[in-house]
Design a protein around this motif. Structure first.
Motif, PDB file in Angstrom:
ATOM      1  N   VAL A  57      12.567   9.477  -0.304  1.00 59.77           N
ATOM      2  CA  VAL A  57      11.220   8.943  -0.534  1.00 59.77           C
ATOM      3  C   VAL A  57      11.093   7.574   0.117  1.00 59.77           C
ATOM      4  O   VAL A  57      12.081   6.851   0.289  1.00 59.77           O
ATOM      5  N   GLY A  58       9.879   7.213   0.469  1.00 58.57           N
ATOM      6  CA  GLY A  58       9.651   5.992   1.240  1.00 58.57           C
ATOM      7  C   GLY A  58      10.081   4.714   0.556  1.00 58.57           C
ATOM      8  O   GLY A  58      10.439   3.744   1.226  1.00 58.57           O
ATOM      9  N   TYR A  59      10.033   4.695  -0.781  1.00 61.06           N
ATOM     10  CA  TYR A  59      10.366   3.458  -1.485  1.00 61.06           C
ATOM     11  C   TYR A  59      11.818   3.389  -1.909  1.00 61.06           C
ATOM     12  O   TYR A  59      12.253   2.390  -2.482  1.00 61.06           O
ATOM     13  N   GLY A  60      12.604   4.429  -1.651  1.00 61.24           N
ATOM     14  CA  GLY A  60      14.001   4.419  -2.078  1.00 61.24           C
ATOM     15  C   GLY A  60      14.103   4.528  -3.580  1.00 61.24           C
ATOM     16  O   GLY A  60      13.791   5.556  -4.167  1.00 61.24           O
ATOM     17  N   THR A  61      14.495   3.440  -4.233  1.00 59.04           N
ATOM     18  CA  THR A  61      14.508   3.402  -5.693  1.00 59.04           C
ATOM     19  C   THR A  61      13.495   2.376  -6.169  1.00 59.04           C
ATOM     20  O   THR A  61      13.105   1.467  -5.422  1.00 59.04           O
ATOM     21  N   ALA A  80       0.820  -1.217   0.000  1.00 61.14           N
ATOM     22  CA  ALA A  80       0.000   0.000   0.000  1.00 61.14           C
ATOM     23  C   ALA A  80       0.850   1.261   0.000  1.00 61.14           C
ATOM     24  O   ALA A  80       0.393   2.321  -0.447  1.00 61.14           O
ATOM     25  N   GLY A  81       2.091   1.150   0.491  1.00 58.18           N
ATOM     26  CA  GLY A  81       2.974   2.304   0.558  1.00 58.18           C
ATOM     27  C   GLY A  81       4.024   2.320  -0.544  1.00 58.18           C
ATOM     28  O   GLY A  81       3.788   2.852  -1.638  1.00 58.18           O
ATOM     29  N   PRO A  82       5.196   1.721  -0.302  1.00 59.38           N
ATOM     30  CA  PRO A  82       6.270   1.766  -1.295  1.00 59.38           C
ATOM     31  C   PRO A  82       5.903   1.248  -2.680  1.00 59.38           C
ATOM     32  O   PRO A  82       6.256   1.860  -3.683  1.00 59.38           O
ATOM     33  N   VAL A  83       5.190   0.115  -2.759  1.00 64.07           N
ATOM     34  CA  VAL A  83       4.874  -0.433  -4.084  1.00 64.07           C
ATOM     35  C   VAL A  83       3.976   0.511  -4.866  1.00 64.07           C
ATOM     36  O   VAL A  83       4.272   0.883  -6.009  1.00 64.07           O
ATOM     37  N   GLU A  84       2.856   0.900  -4.258  1.00 70.49           N
ATOM     38  CA  GLU A  84       1.920   1.789  -4.944  1.00 70.49           C
ATOM     39  C   GLU A  84       2.585   3.103  -5.340  1.00 70.49           C
ATOM     40  O   GLU A  84       2.440   3.583  -6.464  1.00 70.49           O
ATOM     41  N   ALA A  85       3.364   3.683  -4.420  1.00 68.13           N
ATOM     42  CA  ALA A  85       3.997   4.973  -4.691  1.00 68.13           C
ATOM     43  C   ALA A  85       5.049   4.866  -5.794  1.00 68.13           C
ATOM     44  O   ALA A  85       5.116   5.728  -6.695  1.00 68.13           O
ATOM     45  N   ALA A  86       5.874   3.832  -5.738  1.00 63.73           N
ATOM     46  CA  ALA A  86       6.944   3.695  -6.725  1.00 63.73           C
ATOM     47  C   ALA A  86       6.398   3.403  -8.114  1.00 63.73           C
ATOM     48  O   ALA A  86       6.871   3.973  -9.115  1.00 63.73           O
ATOM     49  N   GLY A 110       6.673   9.205 -14.813  1.00 63.32           N
ATOM     50  CA  GLY A 110       7.971   9.842 -15.029  1.00 63.32           C
ATOM     51  C   GLY A 110       8.395  10.738 -13.883  1.00 63.32           C
ATOM     52  O   GLY A 110       9.074  11.746 -14.093  1.00 63.32           O
ATOM     53  N   LEU A 111       8.032  10.352 -12.651  1.00 61.91           N
ATOM     54  CA  LEU A 111       8.296  11.212 -11.496  1.00 61.91           C
ATOM     55  C   LEU A 111       9.243  10.578 -10.483  1.00 61.91           C
ATOM     56  O   LEU A 111       9.289  11.014  -9.330  1.00 61.91           O
ATOM     57  N   LEU A 112       9.999   9.563 -10.886  1.00 68.82           N
ATOM     58  CA  LEU A 112      10.959   8.976  -9.968  1.00 68.82           C
ATOM     59  C   LEU A 112      12.039   9.997  -9.627  1.00 68.82           C
ATOM     60  O   LEU A 112      12.483  10.764 -10.493  1.00 68.82           O
ATOM     61  N   PRO A 113      12.484  10.054  -8.377  1.00 65.14           N
ATOM     62  CA  PRO A 113      13.505  11.030  -7.996  1.00 65.14           C
ATOM     63  C   PRO A 113      14.872  10.651  -8.560  1.00 65.14           C
ATOM     64  O   PRO A 113      15.128   9.469  -8.817  1.00 65.14           O
ATOM     65  N   PRO A 114      15.754  11.614  -8.740  1.00 71.67           N
ATOM     66  CA  PRO A 114      17.129  11.279  -9.142  1.00 71.67           C
ATOM     67  C   PRO A 114      17.792  10.458  -8.048  1.00 71.67           C
ATOM     68  O   PRO A 114      17.394  10.510  -6.869  1.00 71.67           O
TER      69      PRO A 114
END
Length: 212
Positions: free
Chosen positions: A127-131, A103-109, A116-120
């Protein structure tokens, strides 16, 4: 306090996850199909869910929204279905862990990547999911030796986490790892999953027929 389960959904939404969970529980329920642009944003429904989104569930005088919460609630409301470890069972820990991981990292990532909004890389730890790749590796770890997240016991966590994986493979938002494919195949063959798909697919066909 009504014992009736009222299920608010649209068959082309995350409500399909809640439908599957309801079918696994095996209790009678009444379905209210909402339209994205009209009834989902109407005052009556916004009073239940100010987000104006589905799924929504009312039961015993309470309203539950958010797919993971609906799955967890139903498992606890109907323990005879055997869809959650007992509160004193050590497996309750990994049950919560993987439910909330999805519900958190998977959905967000997955959402961030699809838009196209993954952080550098240098900001990934913020961010909670890291990469995205770390999230995928973590998700694969959750599957362990199977066949289910908690080993031999199928639970509501499989409904929610499994739906994320099934949809991720279908829409190509997750990599086609063999472990994901095998897990998705096991999930998709469950009688409750088949019933839920048939119900929602029939609703979609009915809606298309009315708009034709």
């Amino acid at each position: 306090m009504s014992e009736e389960i009222v299920f608010y959904t649209n068959p082309m939404s995350r409500g399909r996850i809640a439908r599957w969970m309801l079918e696994e529980v095996g209790q009678p329920y009444r379905t209210v199909v909402l339209d994205f642009a009209t009834t989902m944003k109407a005052p009556d429904y916004l009073a239940l869910n100010p987000m104006g989104k589905v799924p929504g569930l009312t039961h015993r005088g309470v309203t539950v929204t958010e797919c993971a919460a609906v799955c967890a609630y139903l498992a606890d409301a109907f323990p005879e279905a055997g869809l959650a470890p007992a509160p004193t069972d050590p497996l309750r820990g990994p049950y919560y862990r993987w439910m909330f991981f999805a519900a958190g990292p998977v959905e967000a990532a997955v959402t961030a990547r699809s838009m196209g909004l993954l952080p550098p890389e240098e900001k990934a730890r913020a961010v909670g999911y890291g990469t995205f790749d770390h999230m995928v590796d973590g998700l694969e770890t959750a599957l362990g030796d199977g066949p289910w997240l908690l080993g031999e016991q199928f639970t509501a966590a499989d409904v929610y986490v499994g739906s994320q994986i099934v949809w991720g493979l279908m829409f190509k938002t997750l990599p086609e790892r063999p472990s994901f494919q095998a897990y998705a195949a096991r999930l998709s063959s469950r009688p409750a999953a088949i019933r839920a798909r048939e119900i929602d697919d029939a609703l979609i066909a009915e809606m298309k027929g009315k708009s034709a």
